[in-house]
Design a protein around this motif. Structure first.
Motif, mmCIF file in Angstrom:
data_model
loop_
_atom_site.group_PDB
_atom_site.id
_atom_site.type_symbol
_atom_site.label_atom_id
_atom_site.label_comp_id
_atom_site.label_asym_id
_atom_site.label_seq_id
_atom_site.Cartn_x
_atom_site.Cartn_y
_atom_site.Cartn_z
ATOM 1 N N CYS A 158 0.894 -1.215 0.111
ATOM 2 C CA CYS A 158 -0.030 -0.095 -0.118
ATOM 3 C C CYS A 158 0.773 1.275 0.132
ATOM 4 C CB CYS A 158 -0.878 -0.127 0.890
ATOM 5 S SG CYS A 158 -1.714 -1.305 1.517
ATOM 6 N N ASP A 193 -12.084 -8.881 -1.417
ATOM 7 C CA ASP A 193 -11.456 -7.739 -1.062
ATOM 8 C C ASP A 193 -11.852 -6.603 -2.275
ATOM 9 O OD1 ASP A 193 -10.112 -8.625 -3.342
ATOM 10 O OD2 ASP A 193 -8.179 -8.200 -2.539
ATOM 11 N N LEU A 194 -12.645 -6.940 -3.313
ATOM 12 C CA LEU A 194 -12.998 -5.885 -4.279
ATOM 13 C C LEU A 194 -13.956 -4.868 -3.563
ATOM 14 C CD1 LEU A 194 -13.941 -8.390 -7.329
ATOM 15 C CD2 LEU A 194 -11.769 -7.009 -6.869
ATOM 16 N N VAL A 225 -8.956 -1.551 -1.844
ATOM 17 C CA VAL A 225 -9.049 -1.886 -3.095
ATOM 18 C C VAL A 225 -9.692 -0.875 -3.951
ATOM 19 C CG1 VAL A 225 -9.512 -3.774 -4.731
ATOM 20 C CG2 VAL A 225 -8.467 -4.327 -2.618
ATOM 21 N N PRO A 235 -7.067 -0.327 -7.165
ATOM 22 C CA PRO A 235 -7.499 -1.514 -7.606
ATOM 23 C C PRO A 235 -6.420 -2.668 -7.870
ATOM 24 C CG PRO A 235 -8.633 0.423 -8.693
ATOM 25 C CD PRO A 235 -7.624 0.907 -7.891
ATOM 26 N N LEU A 276 -4.123 -3.539 -5.972
ATOM 27 C CA LEU A 276 -4.042 -4.209 -4.816
ATOM 28 C C LEU A 276 -4.978 -5.369 -4.574
ATOM 29 C CD1 LEU A 276 -2.769 -1.465 -2.411
ATOM 30 C CD2 LEU A 276 -1.516 -3.086 -3.566
ATOM 31 N N GLN A 277 -5.976 -5.628 -5.472
ATOM 32 C CA GLN A 277 -6.810 -6.763 -5.292
ATOM 33 C C GLN A 277 -5.946 -8.077 -5.344
ATOM 34 O OE1 GLN A 277 -9.090 -7.486 -9.312
ATOM 35 N NE2 GLN A 277 -8.494 -5.483 -9.363
ATOM 36 N N GLN A 293 -4.113 -14.266 -2.835
ATOM 37 C CA GLN A 293 -3.470 -13.234 -3.520
ATOM 38 C C GLN A 293 -2.822 -13.960 -4.900
ATOM 39 O OE1 GLN A 293 0.065 -11.864 -1.508
ATOM 40 N NE2 GLN A 293 0.993 -11.452 -3.189
#
Length: 507
Positions: free
Chosen positions: A93, A213-214, A219, A223, A225-226, A248
């Motif tokens: 992040c 996580d969407l 996220v 985005p 980092l999805q 992941q």
């Protein structure tokens, strides 16, 4: 012939005497490095020197370097710093915030862990850069605070509790919502994991949580980092590492050369994700055309192929496609012949993938002509055909096989088994006996996946095959004799083409 250089550092209006004098004059008097490549190299030298001075590494920086080199005229690198407390936030992040929003170059230790320092490429060269450094630190702090806020807020609600929020999120108007897709992925990932003798429960759990996580704040803001954030949140929720890692990794490989998902659980979820997309969009007729591929289906196909080949995984492509199709509601996939069309699409991608890896085109065509169900066995078959092609008997056998294939194409009906009582010529009798003798050995090698030995065993048939075509009239007038000779050739072709279509090697 008059220009201006750097907004603050130039001496003012600059006279350019000649075209050749433009670059040196602009550099000396305008404080601008006009050549992009020189400017980029200058920045890179400063970045590497400053990172070394800090005892740190830059990790991946090429794309950002290209971008920054186009933003500054007279680059100077300074070191910035942020509070170490922000390192409690997942480093992905912070890295994305610094790189994407601020164009900073994060610094890392030798283990790849983010440090609370970063490099600034400024467009100003000053004796005392303290104001520049302080200003940049002041700007980045709210960005990092936002990331920390999103992370802490997201952890307050478990991924499982977020699933209901996927129901109103449309995946595609013809394919339903993201929640419906998750239900398909859960079933498909479990089925694939079972075939791999993996942890079915873990695969189904990872698939169930893979898209949760969407609907997180992090996220939503980033985005990119999805999947990555899904892993962090899964671990925070108490999910096992296998499940978290699979969440992941299910997006991998994201691009050419990207790492593959590690382990059967992650591979099962990744395959399910890509196969569901491929089958779904092909099933509603949304097929890539030309350079248009809005749903990244070419990337998904290459991902499936790479996982199957490089893992490798003993799964059959047609069965995977059928299993994915079975997850959709009846009547949803209406495109006629979409499964066969999808297989054609994937074999075309596989052909390109193998050519890019340096494989010979004729060898690739020979192996893929049989449309092997097990993609993981393709490399071994390619190696076998390459070894066979190097034999002195290969060219003659390939030519004979091509002749046999052409004869069989003109034959009506399916040839039966050759009858030894109907063999007349010595050459056809000799070929029959040699085929009968070598067939068990070839089939045994193929069954044991010893493809090179299987093809090399066929080399001993060359003399008998040559003599047969020299002495025997295949299309004899007498119907039984003709049918028997065609049956013998069909048996020979079936034996020769178990690994690859050898006729494709003939010029």
């Amino acid at each position: 012939r008059t220009t201006r250089g750097h907004r603050f550092m130039s001496r003012g209006e600059i006279d350019i005497a000649t075209a050749d004098a433009y670059e040196p004059t602009l550099l000396a008097e305008g404080k601008v490095i006009p050549n992009f490549a020189e400017r980029r190299a200058n920045i890179e030298r400063q970045l590497l020197a400053e990172a070394a001075k800090q005892g740190a590494l830059l990790n991946e920086y090429a794309d950002l370097l290209d971008e920054v080199a186009a933003l500054v005229e007279h680059p100077t690198v300074y070191v910035g710093e942020f509070e170490a407390e922000f390192l409690a936030v997942p480093q992905e992040c912070l890295i994305l915030t610094m790189r994407a929003n601020q164009k900073y170059f994060p610094l890392f230790d030798g283990a790849g862990k983010l440090l609370n320092r970063f490099l600034i490429v400024s467009n100003m060269q000053v004796a005392d850069p303290s104001n520049i450094v302080a200003g940049n630190a002041r700007v980045v702090r709210p960005r990092l605070s936002d990331a920390r806020f999103f992370f802490e807020q997201d952890k307050k609600q478990k991924l499982e509790a977020r699933l209901s929020r996927l129901a109103p999120v449309v995946y595609h108007n013809k394919l339903g919502s993201q929640l419906e897709r998750v239900e398909r992925l859960e079933t498909l990932a479990g089925a694939i994991a079972a075939q791999l003798h993996g942890d079915v429960a873990a695969a189904k759990r990872a698939a169930r949580l893979a898209k949760a996580d969407l609907v997180t704040d992090m996220v939503g803001e980033f985005p990119e980092l999805q999947g990555i954030m899904g892993r962090y949140y899964a671990l925070a929720d108490g999910e096992g590492e296998v499940v978290a890692d699979a969440i992941q990794a299910h997006y991998q490989p994201r691009f050419a050369g990207d790492a593959l998902p590690a382990g059967n659980v992650a591979a099962a979820v990744a395959l399910a994700d890509k196969l569901d997309a491929l089958v779904g969009f092909f099933g509603i007729g949304m097929v890539p055309t030309g350079d248009k591929d809005p749903f990244a289906l070419r990337r998904a196909a290459l991902g499936v192929l790479r996982i199957l080949i490089e893992a490798p995984l003993p799964l059959e492509l047609p069965k995977l496609i059928d299993a994915a199709a079975a997850g959709f509601k009846p009547g949803l996939l209406t495109a006629e012949g979409f499964a066969a069309q999808l297989q054609d699409f994937m074999f075309e991608r596989l052909k390109n993938l193998l050519r890019e890896s340096g494989r010979d085109g004729a060898v690739i065509d020979a192996v893929l002509a049989l449309r092997p169900a097990r993609i993981d066995l393709v490399p071994a078959k390619l190696a076998a055909v390459e070894a066979f092609r190097a034999l002195p008997e290969a060219e003659a056998l390939a030519a004979a096989n091509k002749r046999i294939v052409n004869i069989l194409k003109k034959t009506e009906g399916t040839p039966g088994e050759p009858d030894i009582a109907l063999l007349q010529e010595d050459a056809e009798k000799a070929l029959f006996h040699e085929v009968v003798e070598v067939a068990p050995l070839v089939r045994s090698h193929v069954a044991n996946e010893d493809y090179t030995d299987a093809l090399c065993a066929l080399a001993g048939l060359r003399a008998a095959v040559d003599q047969f075509f020299e002495d025997v009239m295949v299309m004899a007038e007498e119907p039984l004799t003709r049918a028997n000779r065609i049956a013998l050739l069909a048996q020979l072709a079936g034996l020769m083409n178990q690994v690859a279509d050898i006729s494709r090697l003939s010029a």
